[in-house]
Design an enzyme around this catalytic site. Structure first.
Site, PDB file in Angstrom:
ATOM      1  N   LYS A  51      -0.197   2.384 -10.893  1.00  0.00           N
ATOM      2  CA  LYS A  51       0.893   1.406 -10.824  1.00  0.00           C
ATOM      3  C   LYS A  51       0.493  -0.034 -11.352  1.00  0.00           C
ATOM      4  CE  LYS A  51       2.689   3.653  -6.879  1.00  0.00           C
ATOM      5  NZ  LYS A  51       2.949   3.799  -5.335  1.00  0.00           N
ATOM      6  N   GLN A  95       1.355   0.931  -0.060  1.00  0.00           N
ATOM      7  CA  GLN A  95       0.964   2.218  -0.596  1.00  0.00           C
ATOM      8  C   GLN A  95       0.910   3.254   0.565  1.00  0.00           C
ATOM      9  OE1 GLN A  95       0.861   3.442  -3.839  1.00  0.00           O
ATOM     10  NE2 GLN A  95       0.695   5.655  -2.581  1.00  0.00           N
ATOM     11  N   ASP A 118      10.150  -0.376  -3.165  1.00  0.00           N
ATOM     12  CA  ASP A 118      10.028   1.008  -2.840  1.00  0.00           C
ATOM     13  C   ASP A 118      11.482   1.502  -2.321  1.00  0.00           C
ATOM     14  OD1 ASP A 118       7.807   2.397  -3.866  1.00  0.00           O
ATOM     15  OD2 ASP A 118       6.588   1.939  -2.129  1.00  0.00           O
TER      16      ASP A 118
END
Ligand code: NDP
Length: 294
Positions: A51, A95, A118
């Protein structure tokens, strides 16, 4: 036909770079994505590194914030509070998976919705379900883009999603049923308590496998001509690779591919698309496109 997520993801990243260059040329603010990584799980390290690299390629600023495996829920909430209030950061991710002592639900609720690139905050999940402007969760959003870019017609099709996690299967089922494009599917959502799973998967025009069981979906479970999307990524030990493992999807690719009209490989299918979606969401956050009052 292979749905080449790697290729489409690269195209999207190039398109984003052009847009970021235009923002910079206009004297605008460079989009800034931050990622929090708790602990040092091998797979999570790999995903976060990918990422960060993608952010750099797209001309973004990226920051990686590491907390030790032993960090408490409170430590993480405090760090998130800092990022929520840091005007230089447009969006951030935490994460997953998190260490067991930290509640993923609590964390999803603690991220400022306008920075939730997200798309995990309940407010953004609700906006997604209602087809309002929001950040779509990265993996399902990536799948939508793959369907769109390959011009796969979804209207009126029977879509069977296997797996109902809050980050993949559940939002995927909602998105495929929405009255939009891609969407307008008749959706069946299957999970571990589904009886006679095969009876459902065999009826799928579009089959989305997100259960995390390597090579679980075999040819006898798939209809001739189906579109098969493989979300699964499992590391299996291998003596043929330098790393000592290989990545396996939830679909037995060699078995299923001859029957499928379209199929995503693992790796190189859904994984890279997840990253492209995250970049799109961050660009949107930077521009204040979803929450105008930002
Ligand atoms: P979870 O483990 O959170 O969810 C798995 C889901 O599959 C659950 O709903 C479970 O049912 C269901 N399930 C498990 N076994 C069966 C079975 N035998 N039959 C039917 N349903 C079953 O996984 P995630 O959704 O987080 O991830 C799924 C896979 O996708 C993993 O391999 C993960 O690594 C991968 N992944 C890939 C991403 C990418 O970018 N490509 C991103 C995110 C995940 P129940 O609810 O009843 O327990």
């Amino acid at each position: 036909m292979i749905l080449d997520g790697k290729l489409i993801s690269q195209q999207i990243q190039e398109e984003i770079l052009l847009q970021v260059n235009a923002i910079k040329a206009d004297g605008g603010k460079t989009p800034h994505l931050a990622a929090i990584l708790v602990g040092n799980d091998g797979a999570s390290e790999t995903y976060v590194a990918a990422k960060v690299k993608a952010c750099e390629k797209a001309g973004f600023i990226s920051s990686l914030i590491r907390l030790p495996e032993t960090a408490s829920e409170q430590d993480l909430l405090e760090k998130m509070n800092e990022l929520n209030n840091d005007k230089s950061i447009d969006g951030y991710i935490v994460q997953l998976p998190l260490p067991k002592h930290i509640s993923e639900h609590k964390i999803a609720e603690a991220i400022a919705p306008e920075k939730d690139v997200d798309g995990f905050h309940p407010q953004n999940v609700g906006r997604m379900a209602l087809n309002l402007p929001t950040y779509l969760p990265a993996t399902p959003y990536g799948i939508l883009q793959l369907l769109e870019r390959y011009k796969i017609d979804t209207a009126g099709k029977h879509c069977v999603v296997v797996g109902r996690s809050s980050i993949v299967g559940l939002p995927m089922s909602i998105l495929m049923a929405r009255n939009t494009v891609p969407g307008n599917c008749t959706v069946t959502l299957c999970h571990s308590k589904t009886k006679n799973l095969k009876e459902f998967t065999q009826k799928a025009d579009i089959l989305i496998a997100a259960l995390g069981k390597p090579e679980f979906i075999t040819a006898d479970m798939v209809k001739e001509g189906a579109v098969v999307i493989d979300v699964g990524i499992t590391r299996l030990p291998s003596d043929k690779t330098k790393s000592g493992f290989r990545l396996a999807g939830d679909v037995n690719f060699a078995d299923v591919a001859p029957k499928a009209s379209y199929i995503t490989p693992v790796p190189g299918g859904v994984g890279p698309m997840t990253i492209a979606s995250l970049l799109i969401n961050t660009l949107k956050a930077g521009r204040g496109e979803v929450y105008h009052s930002k």
